[in-house]
Design an enzyme around this catalytic site. Structure first.
Site: not given
Length: 418
Positions: A91-95, A188, A215, A265, A303, A305, A308, A333
């Site tokens: 990510d850009s750091g904007g968050f 945005q 956003g 994400d 599941c 995995c 489980c 899990h």
């Protein structure tokens, strides 16, 4: 442009695609776990490969603070540094303008943060964000945008949207590695459809490799959330990937995929694991509850995995209340659950059974038929008939005809999520 996006199948707005990146060929829809500083807490990269993780997200701001992008570059880039052979997105750091707002000062030049590590000021401009991301070397890098919470109203929303468009041009000019890294722009505009439309059209004019919807997932009501996603996906190019940022609830991912989004994400699956909560088809399973202490079943009998297969709810109940290993096993899990959800979305679209998959998902989550109205509204726009899943007459049949292409009770610790 260092990616190829091929749509392999679709149902109305939903798409199953192949996304070819420099380090890996991915299948969409897909979920990306967040490894803020180049690691998913408690899991190795081998384990992430085992469960089918395709892209890991890293945080530009935090990686620049520690260990520093120049060191990462000197040591061969983040892929080599963290021993990850598949794709990366930074990510850009904007968050951090939102999450660290008390430490940030935003101007046209960029955003100045007070470092939470040593208190020193750090100026993050569009140019510097791209420079850092070029050093880190991820397959997908994000433009620096002016981020504000969707719950804010007034002129600040418009200011942030127009600044985001001005900053994208600075990001494009600063990007030195377009042949090996893909720069995505971020839409945005808050909850204002006019501002969102202006931003979509402005970004599409730049002909970027991909586009994100930013956003959201910041406290807005769900009906506003899905409508913004639907508006943006309708305006973004068909032949480019669409990424809804910060979305990690399984129900949200199913809805957004039906509306034409491809990538997601969120820290949710791993963060909720650290609080002793597992993701299951019915919603969530709270393993700290006393009912779990003698339960010999796996987290999810459906599941496959490692967790489980090998461990009972009783054993995990003991761990999550006392031992860090509990959060590690639950993280494994939960991410396995998200990877399986991604595969199921992809295959159901590809095999022409996406409406059936959506209905099965909703029946598991809402066995009493109490599907939220916002889900009903969104599925009408997506052209998926979910009337058989809904007790309410308000969940009416979509106007778009479907075109085929080929709870346990509370004592068990299962909680439905709306």
């Amino acid at each position: 442009m260092a990616l190829r996006f091929e749509i392999l199948g679709r149902f109305n707005r939903a798409r199953a695609a192949r996304l070819t990146l420099p380090h890996f060929t991915c299948q969409t829809p897909l979920f990306m776990p967040v490894g803020t500083q180049g690691t998913i807490k408690g899991l190795t990269t081998d384990q992430l490969e085992d469960i089918g993780c395709q892209i890991i997200l890293g945080n530009t701001y935090h990686l620049e603070l520690r260990p520093g992008s120049q060191l990462i570059d000197d040591l061969g880039g983040l892929h080599k540094f963290m021993n990850w052979k598949r794709a990366l997105l930074t990510d850009s750091g904007g968050f951090q303008m939102v999450s660290l707002l008390h430490l940030a000062d935003i101007t046209e030049e960029g955003v100045t943060f007070q470092s939470p590590v040593d208190g020193k000021p750090m100026l993050l401009t569009p140019e510097e964000s791209i420079h850092i991301q070029n050093n880190i070397g991820a397959d997908i890098i994000m433009a620096l945008d002016d981020v504000v919470k969707t719950t804010i109203t007034g002129p600040r929303i418009e200011e942030a949207m127009y600044r985001t468009l001005r900053w994208i041009d600075r990001c494009i000019a600063a990007h030195k590695k377009p042949d090996v890294q893909n720069l995505f722009g971020i839409v945005q505009g808050g909850l204002d459809p006019v501002l969102r439309d202006i931003c979509v059209r402005g970004l599409v004019e730049r002909n970027l490799p991909g586009y994100a919807i930013g956003g959201l997932a910041g406290g807005e009501d769900k009906d506003s959330f899905w409508r913004v996603v639907a508006q943006c996906t309708a305006g973004l190019p068909e032949n480019k990937p669409r990424y809804v940022m910060g979305v990690g609830y399984p129900l949200d991912i199913v809805v957004c995929s039906a509306l034409g989004a491809d990538m997601y994400d969120c820290v949710y699956p791993t963060r909720t694991a650290r609080f002793g909560t597992a993701l299951v088809p019915e919603g969530v399973l709270k393993l700290k509850q006393n009912a779990m202490a003698t339960d010999e079943r796996p987290i999810d009998p459906t599941c496959s995995c490692m967790v489980c297969k090998k461990y009972t709810r009783a054993y995990l109940h003991c761990l999550v209340t006392k031992d860090a290993m509990g959060s590690q096993l639950l993280s494994y899990h939960n991410l396995s659950f998200m990877m399986r959800l991604s595969r199921d979305l992809h295959m159901s679209i590809l095999e022409g059974r996406f409406p059936e998959f959506v209905r099965g998902f909703l029946r598991a989550q809402f066995p009493k038929g109490d599907v939220p109205q916002w889900v009903c509204n969104s599925m009408e726009v997506a052209g998926i008939d979910i009337s058989e899943c809904c007790a309410s007459a308000k969940c009416h049949v979509p106007s778009i005809q479907e075109q085929p292409l080929t709870v346990p009770d509370d004592a068990n610790g299962v909680v439905q999520q709306n």
